[in-house]
Motif scaffolding. Sequence first.
Motif, PDB file in Angstrom:
ATOM      1  N   UNK A  27      -5.581   3.077  14.759  1.00  0.00           N
ATOM      2  CA  UNK A  27      -6.044   4.465  14.726  1.00  0.00           C
ATOM      3  C   UNK A  27      -5.883   5.059  13.333  1.00  0.00           C
ATOM      4  N   UNK A  28      -5.090   4.389  12.477  1.00  0.00           N
ATOM      5  CA  UNK A  28      -5.060   4.703  11.046  1.00  0.00           C
ATOM      6  C   UNK A  28      -5.142   3.389  10.295  1.00  0.00           C
ATOM      7  N   UNK A  29      -5.549   3.460   9.043  1.00  0.00           N
ATOM      8  CA  UNK A  29      -5.728   2.261   8.231  1.00  0.00           C
ATOM      9  C   UNK A  29      -4.381   1.585   7.987  1.00  0.00           C
ATOM     10  N   UNK A  30      -4.313   0.273   8.222  1.00  0.00           N
ATOM     11  CA  UNK A  30      -3.045  -0.438   8.054  1.00  0.00           C
ATOM     12  C   UNK A  30      -2.699  -0.667   6.581  1.00  0.00           C
ATOM     13  N   UNK A  31      -3.619  -0.373   5.676  1.00  0.00           N
ATOM     14  CA  UNK A  31      -3.346  -0.539   4.256  1.00  0.00           C
ATOM     15  C   UNK A  31      -2.769   0.722   3.609  1.00  0.00           C
ATOM     16  N   UNK A  32      -2.523   1.757   4.406  1.00  0.00           N
ATOM     17  CA  UNK A  32      -1.924   2.976   3.879  1.00  0.00           C
ATOM     18  C   UNK A  32      -0.453   2.754   3.565  1.00  0.00           C
ATOM     19  N   UNK A  33       0.040   3.464   2.556  1.00  0.00           N
ATOM     20  CA  UNK A  33       1.468   3.436   2.284  1.00  0.00           C
ATOM     21  C   UNK A  33       2.169   4.346   3.290  1.00  0.00           C
ATOM     22  N   UNK A  34       3.481   4.269   3.337  1.00  0.00           N
ATOM     23  CA  UNK A  34       4.248   5.128   4.245  1.00  0.00           C
ATOM     24  C   UNK A  34       4.007   6.592   3.883  1.00  0.00           C
ATOM     25  N   UNK A  35       4.007   6.882   2.613  1.00  0.00           N
ATOM     26  CA  UNK A  35       3.784   8.259   2.163  1.00  0.00           C
ATOM     27  C   UNK A  35       2.400   8.758   2.591  1.00  0.00           C
ATOM     28  N   UNK A  36       1.371   7.926   2.415  1.00  0.00           N
ATOM     29  CA  UNK A  36       0.018   8.314   2.809  1.00  0.00           C
ATOM     30  C   UNK A  36      -0.083   8.492   4.326  1.00  0.00           C
ATOM     31  N   UNK A  37       0.580   7.625   5.075  1.00  0.00           N
ATOM     32  CA  UNK A  37       0.585   7.754   6.530  1.00  0.00           C
ATOM     33  C   UNK A  37       1.269   9.032   6.980  1.00  0.00           C
ATOM     34  N   UNK A  38       2.379   9.381   6.327  1.00  0.00           N
ATOM     35  CA  UNK A  38       3.065  10.637   6.648  1.00  0.00           C
ATOM     36  C   UNK A  38       2.170  11.833   6.338  1.00  0.00           C
TER      37      UNK A  38
END
Length: 112
Positions: A27-38
């Motif tokens: 449901x979100x891109x798995x290549x995102x960093x933790x910061x970007x996901x937050x």
Amino acid sequence: SGMTGRVFAQSVISPLELMRTQMMARTIDKNLSVYQGLQLNLRDGGFFGLWKGLVPTLWRDVPFSGIYWMSYEFYKDHFIKQQIEKQRYGTHSKENVSRWGLFMASFFSGAV
């Protein structure tokens, strides 16, 4: 104390678990960093959106932790008493339990 520890630990880890679940469900891109996901979760759900799913997780994990640690202490005391009877120390001390006894206490607690 096992239940209190589980509530605290799960509350701290919940935002990271949310992102891990979202990445696995794609449901979100798995290549995102933790910061970007937050950032993405903050934008979509607000601050409290980071703890989405915490209540059902606590309903699952807190009783398990309480039962596990209560069972662990019960079995550990059982194996201590058993070892004392075999070695005839005559005292009940938590230092008298063997590694095998601790392993078996943990195994039986997890099996409950």
